[in-house]
Design an enzyme around this catalytic site. Structure first.
Site, mmCIF file in Angstrom:
data_model
loop_
_atom_site.group_PDB
_atom_site.id
_atom_site.type_symbol
_atom_site.label_atom_id
_atom_site.label_comp_id
_atom_site.label_asym_id
_atom_site.label_seq_id
_atom_site.Cartn_x
_atom_site.Cartn_y
_atom_site.Cartn_z
ATOM 1 N N SER A 103 0.851 -1.192 0.000
ATOM 2 C CA SER A 103 0.000 0.000 0.000
ATOM 3 C C SER A 103 0.880 1.232 0.000
ATOM 4 O O SER A 103 1.831 1.319 0.787
ATOM 5 C CB SER A 103 -0.893 0.013 1.242
ATOM 6 N N GLY A 106 -10.969 8.425 8.048
ATOM 7 C CA GLY A 106 -11.749 8.721 9.253
ATOM 8 C C GLY A 106 -13.021 9.508 8.984
ATOM 9 O O GLY A 106 -13.760 9.828 9.901
ATOM 10 N N GLY A 130 -15.539 8.458 7.285
ATOM 11 C CA GLY A 130 -16.692 7.573 7.111
ATOM 12 C C GLY A 130 -17.141 7.492 5.667
ATOM 13 O O GLY A 130 -18.331 7.346 5.384
ATOM 14 N N SER A 172 -16.122 5.179 3.475
ATOM 15 C CA SER A 172 -16.020 3.801 2.972
ATOM 16 C C SER A 172 -14.762 3.507 2.171
ATOM 17 O O SER A 172 -14.806 2.904 1.093
ATOM 18 C CB SER A 172 -17.228 3.420 2.121
ATOM 19 N N SER A 173 -13.625 3.885 2.712
ATOM 20 C CA SER A 173 -12.370 3.514 2.056
ATOM 21 C C SER A 173 -12.214 1.993 2.032
ATOM 22 O O SER A 173 -11.611 1.441 1.105
ATOM 23 C CB SER A 173 -11.177 4.153 2.765
ATOM 24 N N ASP A 204 -22.250 -0.103 0.985
ATOM 25 C CA ASP A 204 -20.999 0.574 0.624
ATOM 26 C C ASP A 204 -20.340 -0.085 -0.581
ATOM 27 O O ASP A 204 -19.885 0.583 -1.510
ATOM 28 C CB ASP A 204 -20.021 0.562 1.809
HETATM 29 C C1 GLA Z 1 -22.048 1.305 7.372
HETATM 30 C C2 GLA Z 1 -22.228 -0.092 6.772
HETATM 31 C C3 GLA Z 1 -23.347 -0.113 5.740
HETATM 32 C C4 GLA Z 1 -24.627 0.522 6.289
HETATM 33 C C5 GLA Z 1 -24.328 1.860 6.955
HETATM 34 C C6 GLA Z 1 -25.530 2.437 7.646
HETATM 35 O O1 GLA Z 1 -21.583 2.186 6.393
HETATM 36 O O2 GLA Z 1 -21.034 -0.538 6.180
HETATM 37 O O3 GLA Z 1 -23.578 -1.422 5.307
HETATM 38 O O4 GLA Z 1 -25.270 -0.346 7.157
HETATM 39 O O5 GLA Z 1 -23.281 1.768 7.892
HETATM 40 O O6 GLA Z 1 -26.511 2.773 6.737
#
Ligand code: GLA
Length: 370
Positions: free
Chosen positions: A64, A112, A114, A116-117, A162
């Protein structure tokens, strides 16, 4: 490309393929995915780029650009730690179909926040491996493998939102996903046409309890569904009746999930009718429901959402799992600076570190770069 150069330097040859997969924000439909409900996320312009070549000898080498040190060689995928687990998890789920791989990844998802990395990492690696091993997986199948890697390998019981957003999004669109049937539709989201945009406010808060609380919410929802005798909270059709049969947390969680599914459908209806500015009220309602019924906000999220609306946003809500991360604010472009000033001032009053502001238009999902 930086990742190709790093791959060449570490592994002594060009990668066979390079894929990019994005992170996401969720416009609306929070904590509905694991209740077989509806979600409406879109991909952000930041993500993970994975350069991959197959190997015939069963060895996996991982590098990485964001981690210290050189590449790590793994005989056993289960020995991996930290970021490696997400990539190794995808390979582990694919099992014998993948004989080995050299993998270099380069990410630029703000950490950090949120966004979805981890899904971006899973989907970029999954897409590249799918190509080099000619596995014939669809983008949804790749998303499901990413989710399974996270569930079984990392131990985070997340839903499918995500990974699906990362794999299936289309530039200029949000992704409407029915998390039961997995049917999806790219919904046009051209906010600029209405003089609007989504401002992402990274609260810089991250609470370590997040994963444990997430698992707890999920268990409460499943238990409420059992009490009601339905397969999932998605199946609740008479909310008043359901609430009469529940109490405590199960009642509150059900109230959120059922109304949140309605809000997703209402937002889609407004977008289709060309009334994007009006979704603001639904974003606000979603935030309050996540605060009061689902109880996944923290003071930083509440203060940011309230201050954004006070500063002139049409609506604002936390996005993602909660307990920190980001708020999204639907804002007229000419008001973005006023909204930021309002949030910054509210934070200063609390003595908190200034939030980070990001501006994003809906980006393309996983794609091959080279
Ligand atoms: C996180 C989880 C998702 C979803 C959200 C809340 O991002 O990875 O699958 O449940 O929380 O909506």
């Amino acid at each position: 490309m930086r990742v190709t150069e790093a791959f060449r330097a570490a592994f002594g040859a060009d990668p066979r393929t390079v894929w990019h997969a994005p992170g996401r924000v969720n416009l609306i439909g929070e904590h509905t995915d694991y209740n077989d409900g509806f979600v409406l996320p879109f991909a952000v312009p930041w993500g993970v780029t994975a350069a991959v070549s197959p190997r015939a000898d069963g060895v996996v080498r991982l590098l990485s650009l964001q981690a210290e040190g050189g590449p790590v060689t793994r005989g056993r995928l289960g020995d991996t730690q930290g970021w490696e687990r997400y990539a190794a998890g995808v390979l582990a789920i694919l099992g014998d179909r993948v004989r080995g791989a050299d993998i270099a990844v380069d990410g630029d998802v703000p950490q950090g926040a949120g966004l979805s990395s981890s899904a971006a990492l899973e989907v970029s690696v999954g897409s590249a491996v799918n190509e080099v091993y000619d596995l014939g997986l669809t983008p949804m199948e790749i998303a499901l493998i990413g989710q399974k890697a996270e569930n079984d390998f990392v131990g985070m019981p997340c839903g499918i939102m995500d990974q699906a957003a990362s794999a299936l999004s289309k530039e200029g669109h949000a992704l409407f996903l029915d998390c039961r049937s997995l049917a999806s539709r790219n919904v046009p989201l051209d906010l600029a046409a209405d003089g609007l945009e989504i401002l992402i406010i990274d609260t810089r808060a991250h609470h370590e309890l997040a994963d444990g609380e997430y698992a707890k919410r999920r268990a409460e929802c499943e238990s409420a569904a059992r009490t009601l005798g339905v397969a999932a909270l998605r199946d609740v059709t008479d909310l008043a009746d359901a609430l009469g049969r529940l109490s405590g947390n199960e009642r509150k969680r059900t109230m959120h999930v059922v109304t949140e599914n309605h809000r997703v459908e209402a937002v889609i209806g407004l977008l289709r009718a060309g009334r994007a500015a009006e979704i603001g009220a639904l974003l606000n309602a979603s935030h309050l429901s996540l605060r009061d019924q689902f109880e996944v906000t923290v003071p930083e999220l509440d203060v940011a959402a309230e201050a954004a609306v006070r500063g002139g946003a049409r609506g604002a809500r936390m996005t993602g799992g909660g307990f920190g991360g980001s708020v999204i604010a639907l804002t007229a472009t000419e008001r973005v600076e006023a909204v930021q000033r309002s949030v910054t001032a509210a934070y200063a009053e609390k003595g908190w570190q200034e939030p980070r502001y990001l501006r994003a238009t809906p980006a393309q999902g996983a794609r091959k770069l080279a």
